[in-house]
Design an enzyme around this catalytic site. Structure first.
Site, short mmCIF file in Angstrom:
data_model
loop_
_atom_site.label_atom_id
_atom_site.label_comp_id
_atom_site.label_asym_id
_atom_site.label_seq_id
_atom_site.Cartn_x
_atom_site.Cartn_y
_atom_site.Cartn_z
N THR A 3 30.05 40.62 10.81
CA THR A 3 29.95 39.55 11.79
C THR A 3 30.47 38.25 11.20
O THR A 3 30.46 38.07 9.97
CB THR A 3 28.49 39.35 12.23
N ASP A 4 30.89 37.33 12.08
CA ASP A 4 31.29 36.00 11.61
C ASP A 4 30.10 35.21 11.09
O ASP A 4 30.25 34.24 10.35
CB ASP A 4 32.01 35.22 12.71
N GLU A 5 28.89 35.64 11.41
CA GLU A 5 27.69 34.92 11.00
C GLU A 5 27.43 34.99 9.49
O GLU A 5 26.64 34.22 8.96
CB GLU A 5 26.46 35.45 11.73
N TYR A 27 19.51 38.76 10.52
CA TYR A 27 20.62 39.60 11.00
C TYR A 27 21.85 39.41 10.12
O TYR A 27 22.44 40.38 9.62
CB TYR A 27 20.93 39.25 12.45
N LYS A 31 23.87 41.92 7.38
CA LYS A 31 25.31 42.19 7.48
C LYS A 31 26.03 41.83 6.18
O LYS A 31 26.89 42.57 5.70
CB LYS A 31 25.91 41.42 8.66
N ARG A 155 16.68 29.12 17.97
CA ARG A 155 16.31 29.98 16.86
C ARG A 155 16.02 29.13 15.63
O ARG A 155 16.59 28.06 15.45
CB ARG A 155 17.46 30.93 16.49
#
Length: 197
Positions: A3-5, A27, A31, A155
């Site tokens: 993911t880009d996160e 999350y 990843k 969040r």
């Protein structure tokens, strides 16, 4: 598929694959851990591993994300039910919206031509805030959004902006996204069977 996160938040500019990983939620930390394990296996055991770091995916068949949740609320509203679309924080979080067909093409390209042990950013540079996406869906289905949203707490450590440099993916694979956000959103809305104005 990562993911880009994994890069964390970026106020300006674009993250490159060589930038350090700085996840800020569970999350993205999981990843990032997967990325490091995959690269380690590639280096030690010669496993042919390629890592894709896509931006925010959207499209038909997706569940539990902003667009399908918003469409579900509009379907309830169209049926005369009460529903509220949750907007986390102020809705100003910026994401790059990558249509699922473009992601699928990119993954095939990575499978065929990606270099073992390498990570590749995937994006469309279709930057929109959460609120802009809700407004676009509202226009597409012909239902005003203003009376049907509910602002809720963001969040914990919610990132404001994700943005990827795509030059490595474009130069090494010859891949770039081809679906513009308005077209992809229209196809998504139609797939979900939402009312269209």
């Amino acid at each position: 598929v990562s993911t880009d996160e994994v890069y964390g938040d970026i106020e300006t500019g674009l993250f490159k694959e060589t930038d350090p990983l700085a996840p800020r939620n569970v999350y993205s930390a999981l990843k990032a851990g997967g990325d490091l394990l995959a690269q380690t296996y590639a280096a030690i055991f010669g496993v042919d591993v390629v890592i894709a770091r896509p931006a925010n995916n959207y499209g038909p068949r997706q569940q539990e994300k902003l667009i399908p949740k918003t469409l579900a609320c509009f379907q309830k509203i169209a049926a005369g039910e009460k529903a509220k679309i949750p907007i986390y924080g102020d809705g100003g979080q910026v994401r790059d919206w990558l249509y699922v067909e473009d992601t699928a093409r990119a993954l095939i390209s990575l499978y065929l031509n990606g270099k073992a042990g390498q990570a590749y950013n995937l994006g469309a540079h279709q930057f929109r805030t959460v609120l802009e996406v809700i407004q676009a869906i509202s226009q597409e289905v012909g239902i005003p959004w203003q009376d049907h949203v509910e602002y809720v707490a963001d969040r914990i450590r919610g990132d404001r902006r994700y943005a990827l440099d795509l030059s490595k993916t474009e130069s090494e694979l010859g891949w770039e996204a081809g679906i513009e956000f308005p077209q992809g959103l229209k196809e998504t809305v139609e797939w979900y069977g939402c009312p269209v104005k």
